[in-house]
Design a protein around this motif. Structure first.
Motif, PDB file in Angstrom:
ATOM      1  N   ARG A 250      -5.914  11.684   9.986  1.00 39.03           N
ATOM      2  CA  ARG A 250      -4.939  12.121  10.967  1.00 39.03           C
ATOM      3  C   ARG A 250      -4.344  10.930  11.806  1.00 39.03           C
ATOM      4  NH1 ARG A 250      -7.833  17.239  11.665  1.00 39.03           N
ATOM      5  NH2 ARG A 250      -7.143  18.796  10.185  1.00 39.03           N
ATOM      6  N   ALA A 251      -5.428  10.032  12.052  1.00 42.49           N
ATOM      7  CA  ALA A 251      -5.152   9.020  12.943  1.00 42.49           C
ATOM      8  C   ALA A 251      -4.614   7.642  12.116  1.00 42.49           C
ATOM      9  CB  ALA A 251      -6.065   8.463  13.788  1.00 42.49           C
ATOM     10  N   GLU A 252      -4.742   7.833  10.762  1.00 42.96           N
ATOM     11  CA  GLU A 252      -4.361   6.576   9.929  1.00 42.96           C
ATOM     12  C   GLU A 252      -2.712   6.692   9.932  1.00 42.96           C
ATOM     13  OE1 GLU A 252      -5.413   3.563   7.238  1.00 42.96           O
ATOM     14  OE2 GLU A 252      -6.639   4.578   8.606  1.00 42.96           O
ATOM     15  N   SER A 253      -2.442   5.450   9.930  1.00 46.31           N
ATOM     16  CA  SER A 253      -0.740   5.211   9.850  1.00 46.31           C
ATOM     17  C   SER A 253      -0.340   5.306   8.408  1.00 46.31           C
ATOM     18  CB  SER A 253      -0.514   3.873  10.434  1.00 46.31           C
ATOM     19  OG  SER A 253      -0.900   2.903   9.640  1.00 46.31           O
ATOM     20  N   SER A 254       1.084   5.754   8.289  1.00 50.96           N
ATOM     21  CA  SER A 254       1.566   5.711   7.195  1.00 50.96           C
ATOM     22  C   SER A 254       1.099   6.432   6.079  1.00 50.96           C
ATOM     23  CB  SER A 254       1.958   4.102   6.764  1.00 50.96           C
ATOM     24  OG  SER A 254       2.529   3.315   7.716  1.00 50.96           O
ATOM     25  N   CYS A 255       0.404   7.509   6.419  1.00 51.48           N
ATOM     26  CA  CYS A 255       0.029   8.285   5.181  1.00 51.48           C
ATOM     27  C   CYS A 255       0.987   9.403   4.483  1.00 51.48           C
ATOM     28  CB  CYS A 255      -1.314   9.028   5.676  1.00 51.48           C
ATOM     29  SG  CYS A 255      -2.694   7.925   5.710  1.00 51.48           S
ATOM     30  N   GLU A 256       0.782   9.718   3.408  1.00 50.71           N
ATOM     31  CA  GLU A 256       1.649  10.935   2.728  1.00 50.71           C
ATOM     32  C   GLU A 256       0.629  11.980   2.316  1.00 50.71           C
ATOM     33  OE1 GLU A 256       4.947  11.200   2.284  1.00 50.71           O
ATOM     34  OE2 GLU A 256       5.915   9.137   1.844  1.00 50.71           O
ATOM     35  N   TRP A 257       0.860  13.012   2.923  1.00 48.95           N
ATOM     36  CA  TRP A 257      -0.207  14.186   2.698  1.00 48.95           C
ATOM     37  C   TRP A 257       0.113  15.163   1.507  1.00 48.95           C
ATOM     38  CZ3 TRP A 257      -4.488  15.568   5.868  1.00 48.95           C
ATOM     39  CH2 TRP A 257      -5.079  14.554   6.829  1.00 48.95           C
TER      40      TRP A 257
ATOM     41  N   LEU B 235       0.969  -1.248  -0.055  1.00 44.46           N
ATOM     42  CA  LEU B 235      -0.080  -0.084   0.114  1.00 44.46           C
ATOM     43  C   LEU B 235       1.008   1.274   0.214  1.00 44.46           C
ATOM     44  CD1 LEU B 235      -2.565  -0.966   2.738  1.00 44.46           C
ATOM     45  CD2 LEU B 235      -2.936  -1.237   0.429  1.00 44.46           C
ATOM     46  N   VAL B 236       0.614   2.258  -0.946  1.00 40.32           N
ATOM     47  CA  VAL B 236       0.967   3.537  -0.983  1.00 40.32           C
ATOM     48  C   VAL B 236      -0.184   4.285  -0.604  1.00 40.32           C
ATOM     49  CG1 VAL B 236       2.157   5.469  -1.949  1.00 40.32           C
ATOM     50  CG2 VAL B 236       2.871   2.888  -2.328  1.00 40.32           C
TER      51      VAL B 236
END
Length: 307
Positions: A274-281, A184-185
């Motif tokens: 904001r609580a989701e892990s490993s996200c690129e904004w 996942l990305v």
């Protein structure tokens, strides 16, 4: 991923034109046929550039579940991969993303008697009172459910009554058992400033009205098989328009409540993201596409195989 009105579709279409991707919609409203304007469903010209899977797959009279979405999404993703391409999941429905990534634990089946009792209590006390009760027995779920969302309040309380455990605990217990067979990305498209998002939401709602949103809902009602209690008719915007058509709101009140409800939805989505892990904004930089491509390449190099 991203809140409503974040311009996710715009970026996704650009990515499809640059990468060997196919879009799978992760939107709990766009699944319904005939609900086009109020869901901000991509128009024919956009779909011609970038076809979307899992759009227009259900009638508004149906109750489409997260479990059914997971099954449908995995099937479409497998077909995309089999064709040598990459699934690009696009949407803002937290429950669907969660179900896909973590699976769904075995929750109790719906119980008509329990639901009838909860409906009776809601008529006597109001859904906000039942939401307060939910906060006492399952604060995690209550924090994710708006006090004016009777469907989700009812389901969470029903699970508590039938299982004797909070729904959040049952869902968490099931996560460890599921491994998604993909790397996942996670990209999040969102404005940096909340005021910008609020302005977009208001502008888009006004544009929906100008495009014939009222006529769309009138046409849905003329089918004769849709009621305000159905999940499709509880979608943001549709719920407020139905109140207007029933005479509960005047036109200006409907507009203001529709915009306010959409803003509340966006706020809940941002809290989840904001609580989701490993996200690129991806904020409103000069070139979101270039930013996204850089993030995808970095994710491709660094992401470890699932499991």
């Amino acid at each position: 991923m991203g809140p409503t009105a974040a311009r996710k579709t715009e970026l996704a279409v650009q990515l499809v034109e640059r990468l060997p991707c196919e879009i799978v919609s992760v939107d709990s409203a766009m699944i319904y046929r005939g609900m086009d304007i109020g869901t901000a469903k991509p128009g024919p010209e956009v779909l011609a550039r970038a076809p979307h899977r899992l759009v227009d797959i259900a009638e508004p009279s149906e109750a489409y579940s997260a479990a059914r979405f997971r099954e449908d999404a995995l099937r479409e993703m497998a077909a995309i991969v089999a064709a040598g391409r990459i699934p690009l999941l696009v949407g803002g429905t937290r429950l669907y993303f969660h179900a896909l990534q973590h699976g769904l634990s075995v929750l109790p089946q719906a119980d008509a008697a329990v639901r009838a009792r909860l409906d009776e209590e809601a008529r006597a006390l109001g859904w906000e009172a039942l939401h307060r009760r939910l906060a006492e027995v399952d604060p995690v779920t209550a924090a994710q459910v708006h006090p004016n969302d009777p469907q989700r309040i009812q389901r969470a309380l029903e699970v508590w009554v039938l299982a004797g455990q909070p729904m959040s605990a049952l869902l968490a217990a099931g996560e460890a058992r599921v491994v998604l067979p993909y790397r996942l990305v996670k990209l999040v498209r969102a404005p940096r400033e909340r005021a910008v998002l609020h302005a977009r939401i208001a502008t888009r709602f006004e544009a929906m009205l100008a495009a014939g949103f009222e006529d769309e809902v009138r046409g849905l009602l003329e089918r004769g098989d849709l009621t305000p209690e159905l999940p499709a008719m509880r979608c943001v915007g549709y719920r407020q328009m139905l109140k207007y058509l029933d005479g509960d709101y005047n036109y200006e009140e409907m507009v203001q409540r529709g915009i306010a409800a959409t803003r509340q939805l966006a706020r809940r989505q941002l809290t989840w993201l904001r609580a989701e892990s490993s996200c690129e904004w991806i904020f409103d930089e000069a070139d979101p596409l270039a930013t996204a491509l850089t993030m995808i390449e970095r994710g491709r190099r660094n992401a470890a195989p699932a499991g």
